[in-house]
Design an enzyme around this catalytic site. Structure first.
Site, short mmCIF file in Angstrom:
data_model
loop_
_atom_site.label_atom_id
_atom_site.label_comp_id
_atom_site.label_asym_id
_atom_site.label_seq_id
_atom_site.Cartn_x
_atom_site.Cartn_y
_atom_site.Cartn_z
N ALA A 79 0.82 -1.21 0.00
CA ALA A 79 0.00 0.00 0.00
C ALA A 79 0.86 1.26 0.00
CB ALA A 79 -0.93 0.00 1.22
N ALA A 134 -2.25 -12.46 -5.63
CA ALA A 134 -3.15 -12.55 -6.78
C ALA A 134 -3.88 -11.23 -6.93
CB ALA A 134 -4.14 -13.70 -6.60
N LYS A 180 -2.83 -14.53 -14.71
CA LYS A 180 -4.04 -15.04 -14.06
C LYS A 180 -5.24 -14.74 -14.95
CE LYS A 180 -7.03 -14.24 -10.04
NZ LYS A 180 -7.23 -13.44 -8.81
N PRO A 216 -14.06 -16.72 -14.41
CA PRO A 216 -13.06 -16.14 -15.29
C PRO A 216 -13.19 -14.62 -15.38
CG PRO A 216 -14.89 -16.90 -16.60
CD PRO A 216 -15.26 -17.17 -15.15
N THR A 272 -9.07 -8.87 -4.02
CA THR A 272 -9.46 -7.48 -4.18
C THR A 272 -8.59 -6.48 -3.43
OG1 THR A 272 -11.05 -7.81 -2.37
CG2 THR A 272 -11.88 -8.02 -4.62
#
Length: 508
Positions: A16, A51, A79, A97, A343
């Site tokens: 961050a 991810a 990914k 997906p 996220t």
């Protein structure tokens, strides 16, 4: 007369902090005099999130990051989505997906037409209508190419080593003029209005500033502790509160997707990098003790571990304000939504970009602050609802955890969305949400949610015409998938990692 911000102080490094520093060094270099980042080598970062979602490409493009160089430096892979195993039912497996499904039937959205077909032909696979899903299943990847073809619209994100990504961005930030100060924050200094005036560090040093960015992780040292902004707890909807992470060696070519494997009190992740695999278990301590969770994680590893499992405790929720007075929280300091849909980095970059759009002067106008807080609140709540969907919709009856998740009250916003889909398969039109029609379709259908009837407008399509059009879409996507190289072959040619060799300072 406006009083411009002269000095921005970022408290905390990690993903961050250095994402914020790199972005501001690039976009605000002519607007502020000084950007300072304060961090201590003695305070570890969480650094588990490896991810991402496709939105990270926008961030990297704004910074001018060379994709191949960044992936080499971080051991990154591509990914195309997430495979969910054991979600909805113990024997269930589905793929969420990236990218859109099929193509619309004139004014009728694709999902409305397909749902009518699927209710009549339950054996039809939704995945066959999404190139990312087809390619992922086959272990293939390539970037977008050409025009007027699904190959031109390939949508992807990355897996990478988060600590190396932070290091990559640190090099960029310092080259762009950001000053790093090593030190531990001992006191946050405030004035009688409740504005932060400076940070007192160990050794008596003091860092003053105009705008302070809190990137101090779960502790939220500035916004939470010093300014007293409270926390809104969402653990009654998202009850997992602990995780253990462990890296393993890699012995097989990396697949272009994340795996999420449900267990009796939560789920496990598997994230393939070039130089190692990321593994972890997420669970609710109310339904599983830590010793059982660690044993379950370690016994499920398919390769030797490279370290001891590392514990991460958390509470899902958000700060009641993201921006208060002259302090803005970014990343874990602003809230935490578990990594089920990757996220965390997306929320970081959206918070940064939104702050740039509403960048203040030293008057710190209430209208700007209120707009920022309203937009961040909306975004966190939309992501929250999408995550709750995975837990709430399903038929698993093998544990108290899943029975609780299926029967718990849910937010009214999610309940309305589920009712709309169950009625006629409708998905609300997009209003700038991070998760779009195809995302909701993949997860609702994958979790086992079925509409009672088809959209009435879909019934006007002649059956033969619908079957022929859907067959054409499947054939085009299958042919595009056949043209793609293997994911591993693409990586070896384009961005083979330099980890384990001498890593140079990135040029980005």
């Amino acid at each position: 007369m406006s009083q411009p911000i002269r000095k921005v102080v970022i408290a905390g490094g990690g993903t961050a902090g250095w994402m914020t520093a790199a972005w501001f060094a690039k976009t605000l270099k002519s607007d502020v005099e000084e950007i300072v980042l304060v961090e201590s080598d003695d305070i570890p970062t969480v650094g588990v999130g490896e991810a991402t979602t496709p939105y990270i490409q926008v961030y990297n493009q704004v910074l001018g990051i060379d994709e191949a160089e960044f992936l080499k430096f971080t051991g990154g892979t591509y990914k195309l989505g997430i495979e969910f195993e054991g979600w909805g039912r113990e024997d269930n497996r589905y793929f969420h997906p990236f990218g859109a499904f099929g193509r619309d039937f004139g004014a009728l959205p694709f999902h409305a037409a397909w749902l009518r077909h699927a209710l009549e032909t339950p054996s039809d696979s939704l995945e066959a209508y999404n190139l990312q899903a087809v390619a992922a299943r086959a272990g293939k990847f390539m970037p977008p190419t050409g025009t007027n073809s699904p190959l031109a619209e390939i949508t992807y994100a990355y897996h990478f080593d988060a600590s190396l990504y932070a290091r990559f961005l640190r090099h960029m930030s310092e080259a762009g003029g950001v000053t790093r100060i090593e030190g531990k924050i001992e006191t946050v200094l405030t004035d009688d209005r409740g504005f932060i005036t400076g940070l007192k560090l160990n050794g008596g040093r003091q860092v003053d500033g105009d705008l302070f960015i809190d990137c101090t992780g779960f502790r939220s040292l500035l916004l939470g502790e010093a300014l007293g902004v409270g926390f809104e707890d969402w653990s009654h909807w998202l009850p997992c509160d602990c995780a253990y992470a462990v890296p393993t060696v890699t012995t097989t070519p990396p697949l272009p997707f994340t795996r999420s494997i449900a267990h009796s009190a939560g789920w496990q992740w598997r994230i393939p990098l070039q130089h190692r695999n990321g593994n972890g278990i997420v669970f609710s301590s109310a339904f599983m003790d830590e010793a059982t969770a660690v044993s379950h994680l370690m016994s499920s590893l398919s390769e030797p571990a490279l370290a001891e499992p590392r514990r991460i405790a958390f509470t899902t929720g958000r700060r009641k304000k993201f921006w208060h007075n002259n302090c803005v929280a970014i990343g874990l300091a602003s809230g935490f939504l578990e990594p089920l849909e990757s996220t965390s980095i997306m929320l970081i970059q959206n918070g940064i970009a939104r702050l740039q759009y509403l960048f203040p002067d030293r008057a710190f106008e209430a209208a700007d602050i209120d707009a920022y807080n309203a937009e961040m609140t909306r975004e966190y709540e939309e992501v929250r609802d999408f995550l709750i969907l995975h837990y709430h919709v399903g038929q698993r009856q093998d544990s108290d955890f899943w029975r609780y998740c299926q029967t718990m009250p849910i937010p009214e916003t999610l309940a309305a969305r589920l009712a709309l889909f169950e009625s006629r398969g409708r998905i609300p039109p997009e209003r700038g949400e991070q998760f779009r029609t195809g995302n909701w379709l993949a997860v609702m259908w994958g979790q086992g949610l079925r509409p009672r009837q088809a959209d009435p407008l879909a019934l006007s399509i002649p059956h033969a015409d619908l079957s022929r059009s859907l067959s054409d879409i499947r054939q085009v996507i299958a042919a595009c998938g056949d043209r793609m190289p293997s994911h591993d072959a693409f990586i070896q040619h384009y961005c083979r990692s330099t980890i384990g060799m001498k890593q140079e300072t990135p040029n980005g």
